[in-house]
Design a protein around this motif. Structure first.
Motif, short mmCIF file in Angstrom:
data_model
loop_
_atom_site.label_atom_id
_atom_site.label_comp_id
_atom_site.label_asym_id
_atom_site.label_seq_id
_atom_site.Cartn_x
_atom_site.Cartn_y
_atom_site.Cartn_z
N ASN A 27 72.41 -13.72 70.21
CA ASN A 27 72.92 -14.79 71.08
C ASN A 27 73.05 -14.30 72.53
OD1 ASN A 27 73.10 -16.69 69.01
ND2 ASN A 27 75.19 -16.11 68.50
N GLU A 28 73.52 -13.07 72.68
CA GLU A 28 73.72 -12.49 74.01
C GLU A 28 72.43 -12.42 74.82
OE1 GLU A 28 74.61 -7.96 75.48
OE2 GLU A 28 75.91 -8.75 73.89
N VAL A 29 71.31 -12.10 74.16
CA VAL A 29 70.04 -11.99 74.88
C VAL A 29 69.26 -13.30 74.88
CG1 VAL A 29 69.87 -9.50 74.52
CG2 VAL A 29 68.74 -11.06 72.92
N GLY A 30 69.84 -14.35 74.31
CA GLY A 30 69.24 -15.68 74.39
C GLY A 30 68.20 -16.02 73.35
N VAL A 31 68.21 -15.31 72.22
CA VAL A 31 67.29 -15.66 71.13
C VAL A 31 67.67 -17.04 70.61
CG1 VAL A 31 66.58 -15.06 68.78
CG2 VAL A 31 66.79 -13.27 70.51
N ARG A 74 64.22 -7.27 76.27
CA ARG A 74 65.69 -7.36 76.46
C ARG A 74 66.42 -7.08 75.15
NH1 ARG A 74 64.39 -12.05 79.41
NH2 ARG A 74 65.18 -13.34 77.72
N LEU A 75 65.91 -7.65 74.06
CA LEU A 75 66.56 -7.45 72.77
C LEU A 75 66.52 -5.98 72.35
CD1 LEU A 75 67.92 -8.35 70.19
CD2 LEU A 75 65.70 -9.11 69.34
N VAL A 76 65.37 -5.35 72.49
CA VAL A 76 65.25 -3.94 72.10
C VAL A 76 66.14 -3.06 72.97
CG1 VAL A 76 63.66 -1.98 72.02
CG2 VAL A 76 62.98 -4.19 71.07
N THR A 77 66.21 -3.34 74.26
CA THR A 77 67.07 -2.56 75.15
C THR A 77 68.53 -2.67 74.74
OG1 THR A 77 65.53 -2.83 76.99
CG2 THR A 77 67.81 -2.30 77.56
N THR A 78 68.95 -3.85 74.32
CA THR A 78 70.34 -4.07 73.90
C THR A 78 70.59 -3.52 72.50
OG1 THR A 78 70.40 -6.08 75.24
CG2 THR A 78 72.13 -5.83 73.60
N LEU A 79 69.60 -3.65 71.62
CA LEU A 79 69.76 -3.24 70.22
C LEU A 79 69.65 -1.74 70.01
CD1 LEU A 79 70.00 -4.03 67.22
CD2 LEU A 79 67.52 -4.38 67.21
N ARG A 80 68.78 -1.07 70.76
CA ARG A 80 68.48 0.35 70.52
C ARG A 80 69.74 1.22 70.41
NH1 ARG A 80 64.69 1.68 74.37
NH2 ARG A 80 63.03 1.23 72.90
N PRO A 81 70.70 1.12 71.34
CA PRO A 81 71.88 2.00 71.22
C PRO A 81 72.72 1.73 69.97
CG PRO A 81 71.80 0.92 73.38
CD PRO A 81 70.75 0.30 72.54
N GLY A 87 72.54 1.03 60.87
CA GLY A 87 71.91 1.59 59.69
C GLY A 87 70.58 0.96 59.35
N GLY A 88 69.77 0.69 60.34
CA GLY A 88 68.54 -0.01 60.02
C GLY A 88 67.35 0.39 60.84
N MET A 89 66.44 -0.56 60.96
CA MET A 89 65.20 -0.33 61.71
C MET A 89 64.77 -1.62 62.37
SD MET A 89 62.20 -0.29 58.92
CE MET A 89 61.72 -1.78 58.09
N CYS A 90 63.89 -1.48 63.35
CA CYS A 90 63.34 -2.64 64.05
C CYS A 90 61.85 -2.42 64.21
CB CYS A 90 64.02 -2.80 65.42
SG CYS A 90 63.33 -4.13 66.42
#
Length: 105
Positions: A27-31, A74-81, A87-90
């Motif tokens: 939601n934060e990154v606008g998906v 944007r999503l990857v930049t926010t999610l990566r940290p 406990g997962g993967m992207c």
């Protein structure tokens, strides 16, 4: 294939307990659209995850979404940290959205 739109497809697998936190990030990154499947199992860096194990149930959730490249970045930049904590993967791949109903990307 002139009735398609080129997008990025993201498949995200996380510990099911982190489901709401990932939804907040989306939601934060606008998906604007995604699908998630609860009680996903498999084998990964945390060992075997078996949603059908009566004594030691451990489950994942899997998200599938398609979006434009800038939004994927944007999503990857926010999610990566947070990914290790989740406990997962992207996984990211190119995809084609078949034009039909209104696109939710």
């Amino acid at each position: 294939m002139n009735a398609t739109i080129t997008l990025k497809r993201l498949e995200i697998v996380i510990d099911e307990e982190k489901l709401e936190e990932l939804i907040n990030i989306l939601n934060e990154v606008g998906v604007r659209g995604y699908t998630f499947i609860k009680q996903a199992g498999g084998l990964g860096s945390r060992g075997t995850r078996r949603p059908d194990d009566i004594f030691f149930e451990q489950t994942n959730a899997m998200f599938i979404l398609a979006c434009e490249e800038k939004q994927a970045e944007r999503l990857v930049t926010t999610l990566r940290p947070r990914l290790k904590e989740f406990g997962g993967m992207c996984l990211i791949s190119d995809c084609e959205w078949v034009i039909g109903p209104a696109a939710s990307y």
